[in-house]
Motif scaffolding. Structure first.
Motif: not given
Length: 379
Positions: A328-349
């Motif tokens: 949606w924002y035309d960006v590249e995403v990279r991850f650093e460190g130990n990121i949680t794998e738990d699930g997100f729920s919600g709604r955002i504009s």
């Protein structure tokens, strides 16, 4: 364009004292970009509810009350729905300003959960490129209303910033392709009256005019269809991986990105058949790499939330979630460190700038850094 429906929904929650901290953050971000007359209209629409409250917030008390409302963060949002949060005081237009200042100062603090190193990213825009049968390419964001091109018996027009095809086939098939690319979306009307909405990084290959005994198109990415009914000519959608959807007249959503390990077809109304499996309204057919099909009942509003201007997550990992953000924002995403794998729920504009969306997601103590078109996700 401002998502007016979402803004009114959040404002009503705020006045009803049932908005969660995440919803408050989203509301403040939307109000930052809303014209003054919109805020005035919302206050007038909801203002009568203030009569039922015991107190009206004075200017010198607004910030203190806001701190009381927001000083205790809710449980991490990735494990369950953003829970209802009872606001302890009446709200007013003054509190809205105080809330924005609080959010702004919080974002600029040393421990800000979202660091913007370079310019922020604007949300996706209405744009696509159209490749005609003669291989010529038209940029649709600069096209003006009126007749654009004739292709045999088919006319291609721009009507109120929407691509519209009219005409009937004469036996020869001229294929066109519309592609949105990352950071864009678009909608069009096919020659039979079928309406199609394309999400970011998606494409639709279709005849300028349908001929023969069926109507066939090809989809990559995500698209929502409202198919014009024609009992004598079924409508067929070809997906990546050779899956095929057969329709007579119905509304459904197709999710078929090449970088995902599944495709999903969600039926909103009518009847469709995918690989000889019939779907009923509210059902979703999900296919994996092994060509097996799982049919479940799903929330159709969630499936088409993107079309209505929302991100809607249901127990989704941050890695999957950020794929939507990246498109949606035309960006590249990279991850650093130990990121949680738990699930997100919600709604955002989806009308919000990237930093505001990430700020809402950071309520789970995940941190983000925006550096040009690169977003880094950190614990």
């Amino acid at each position: 364009m401002m998502n007016q429906t979402r803004l009114e929904e959040l404002f009503a929650l705020y006045y009803n004292r049932t908005a969660t901290p995440a919803q408050i953050a989203e509301l403040m971000a939307l109000l930052e970009h809303a014209p003054p007359e919109t805020l005035e209209m919302l206050i007038l629409q909801n203002g009568e509810k203030l009569a039922d409250t015991d107190d009206v917030i004075a200017r010198n008390n607004a910030d203190n009350i806001l701190q009381q409302i927001l000083r205790s963060e809710p449980a991490p949002v990735q494990r369950r729905y953003w829970r209802p949060y009872a606001i302890a005081a009446a709200v007013s237009g003054l509190l809205l300003g105080a809330a924005y200042l609080w959010l702004h100062n919080r974002q600029q603090s040393v421990t800000a959960p979202v660091q913007v190193v370079a310019a922020d990213m604007a949300p996706g825009k209405e744009h696509a490129t159209l490749t005609l049968g003669d291989a010529s390419v038209i940029a649709l964001d600069t096209a003006t209303n009126g007749l654009m091109r004739l292709q045999g018996n088919a006319a291609v027009r721009m009507v109120n910033k929407q691509l519209v095809y009219t005409g009937h086939g004469n036996g020869d098939v001229t294929w066109n392709t519309i592609s949105t690319g990352r950071g864009n979306h678009y909608s069009l009307v096919l020659s039979d009256g079928t309406r199609v909405w394309l999400n970011a990084a998606s494409s639709l290959r279709f005849p300028a005019a349908f001929t023969g005994k069926e109507r066939a198109v090809e989809v990559s990415g995500e698209a929502y269809f409202e198919v014009a009914r024609d009992a004598g000519r079924p409508f067929r959608v070809q997906l990546a991986g050779h899956h095929e959807i057969t329709v007579l007249g119905t509304s459904f959503n197709v999710h078929a990105y090449n970088d995902e390990d599944y495709t999903a077809t969600t039926l909103v109304s009518g009847c469709v058949k995918i690989n000889n499996h019939l779907l009923r309204p509210g059902q979703q057919a999900r296919t994996g790499s092994a060509d097996n099909i799982a049919i479940t009942y799903e929330d159709t509003e969630q499936a088409i939330a993107w079309k209505n201007g929302y991100f809607w997550f249901e127990d989704v990992s941050i890695h999957v979630l950020m794929k939507q953000i990246a498109r949606w924002y035309d960006v590249e995403v990279r991850f650093e460190g130990n990121i949680t794998e738990d699930g997100f729920s919600g709604r955002i504009s989806r009308d919000l700038p990237l930093s505001k969306v990430l700020q809402i997601l950071s309520l789970n103590d995940i941190h983000f850094k925006i550096n040009g078109r690169q977003v880094t996700v950190m614990p």
